[in-house]
Design a protein around this motif. Structure first.
Motif, PDB file in Angstrom:
ATOM      1  N   VAL A 192       1.271   7.521  -3.246  1.00  0.00           N
ATOM      2  CA  VAL A 192       0.169   8.137  -3.994  1.00  0.00           C
ATOM      3  C   VAL A 192       0.126   9.637  -3.722  1.00  0.00           C
ATOM      4  O   VAL A 192       0.712  10.127  -2.751  1.00  0.00           O
ATOM      5  N   ASP A 193      -0.580  10.346  -4.584  1.00  0.00           N
ATOM      6  CA  ASP A 193      -0.935  11.732  -4.320  1.00  0.00           C
ATOM      7  C   ASP A 193      -2.245  11.733  -3.537  1.00  0.00           C
ATOM      8  O   ASP A 193      -3.101  10.867  -3.740  1.00  0.00           O
ATOM      9  N   VAL A 196      -5.600  11.356  -5.460  1.00  0.00           N
ATOM     10  CA  VAL A 196      -6.080  10.120  -6.069  1.00  0.00           C
ATOM     11  C   VAL A 196      -7.346   9.618  -5.379  1.00  0.00           C
ATOM     12  O   VAL A 196      -8.192   8.960  -5.995  1.00  0.00           O
ATOM     13  N   TYR A 203      -8.921   5.931  -7.737  1.00  0.00           N
ATOM     14  CA  TYR A 203      -8.886   5.340  -6.405  1.00  0.00           C
ATOM     15  C   TYR A 203      -9.021   3.820  -6.494  1.00  0.00           C
ATOM     16  O   TYR A 203      -8.266   3.073  -5.864  1.00  0.00           O
ATOM     17  N   ARG A 206      -5.700   2.299  -7.951  1.00  0.00           N
ATOM     18  CA  ARG A 206      -4.579   2.321  -7.015  1.00  0.00           C
ATOM     19  C   ARG A 206      -4.853   1.465  -5.787  1.00  0.00           C
ATOM     20  O   ARG A 206      -3.933   0.893  -5.201  1.00  0.00           O
ATOM     21  N   ILE A 210      -2.354  -1.133  -4.073  1.00  0.00           N
ATOM     22  CA  ILE A 210      -1.951  -0.960  -2.670  1.00  0.00           C
ATOM     23  C   ILE A 210      -2.266  -2.220  -1.862  1.00  0.00           C
ATOM     24  O   ILE A 210      -1.416  -2.751  -1.141  1.00  0.00           O
TER      25      ILE A 210
END
Length: 220
Positions: A192-193, A196, A203, A206, A210
């Motif tokens: 991720v960046d 995010v 968030y 992702r 995750i």
């Protein structure tokens, strides 16, 4: 830069991420657990100076710093031998330390972010998975995720892999955390960046990806 990369690879292979024998390094209390500001962080700080010189075309200064780093590494190896750990036994000694890792939920007390960011992450095979670059707190101010740097060189091309804090184990008396997964599983984990985590919708999206990945692979 090639010389810096070669030293970094050699240092990783010798496992400098783990602390030396008792008395080597300075113990720093982390709640009820003691981490170590040991040789890895010292070497990392000096190595960063070499990288600054290299990027600014200061070849002689860079090589002087690398010479000091090699001397520091030799001193560490000598200290290990003096403690009764010859070179051929270093790997088994490090793996014994890794086997003593305990879940972070059992550390007790409060955890200082300074003792987490910059720490080493390894698996039970003593493979270097990366360094913890950042932490993500939940709304209650508790550690929720750590971001581990994967790939790249001195931040260039590096990816950030989020790991749930609760899934980690800490190695007593070492500046190291343990995640019991094969190296290839970590390499395939979603990256991720950092940004995010500042967008609530991104968030949430992702986070499900995750958590699903780690739920699958940590149960295997």
């Amino acid at each position: 830069m090639a010389d810096i990369q070669a030293f970094s690879q050699q240092a990783a292979e010798t496992g400098y991420g783990l602390a030396g024998p008792p008395g080597y390094g300075t113990a720093a209390p982390v709640g009820g657990w003691y981490g170590t500001y040991g040789p890895r962080r010292e070497l990392g700080a000096v190595l960063a100076a070499a990288e600054v010189f290299a990027r600014n075309g200061r070849e002689e200064a860079c090589q002087n710093v690398l010479a000091e780093l090699r001397d520091m590494q030799e001193q560490r190896q000598a200290q290990l031998e003096e403690a009764g750990i010859p070179p051929e036994q270093v790997q088994s000694w490090r793996q014994e330390l890794l086997l003593s890792a305990q879940p972070v939920s059992e550390l007790g007390g409060n955890i200082r972010v300074d003792n987490v960011v910059g720490a080493d992450l390894r698996n039970l095979r003593d493979e270097d998975l990366g360094d913890i670059k950042d932490v993500i707190l939940n709304q209650d101010g508790e550690l929720a995720y750590v971001l581990v740097g994967r790939g790249g060189f001195f931040g260039i091309g590096e990816q950030m892999v989020p790991l749930r804090w609760q899934d980690l184990k800490a190695v007593p008396q070492a500046d190291t955390f343990l995640l019991d997964i094969p190296e290839d599983v970590f390499e395939q984990a979603p990256a991720v960046d950092r940004d995010v985590f500042t967008d609530r919708d991104a968030y949430a999206e992702r986070r499900d990806e995750i958590d699903s990945y780690w739920d699958q692979h940590l149960q295997d």
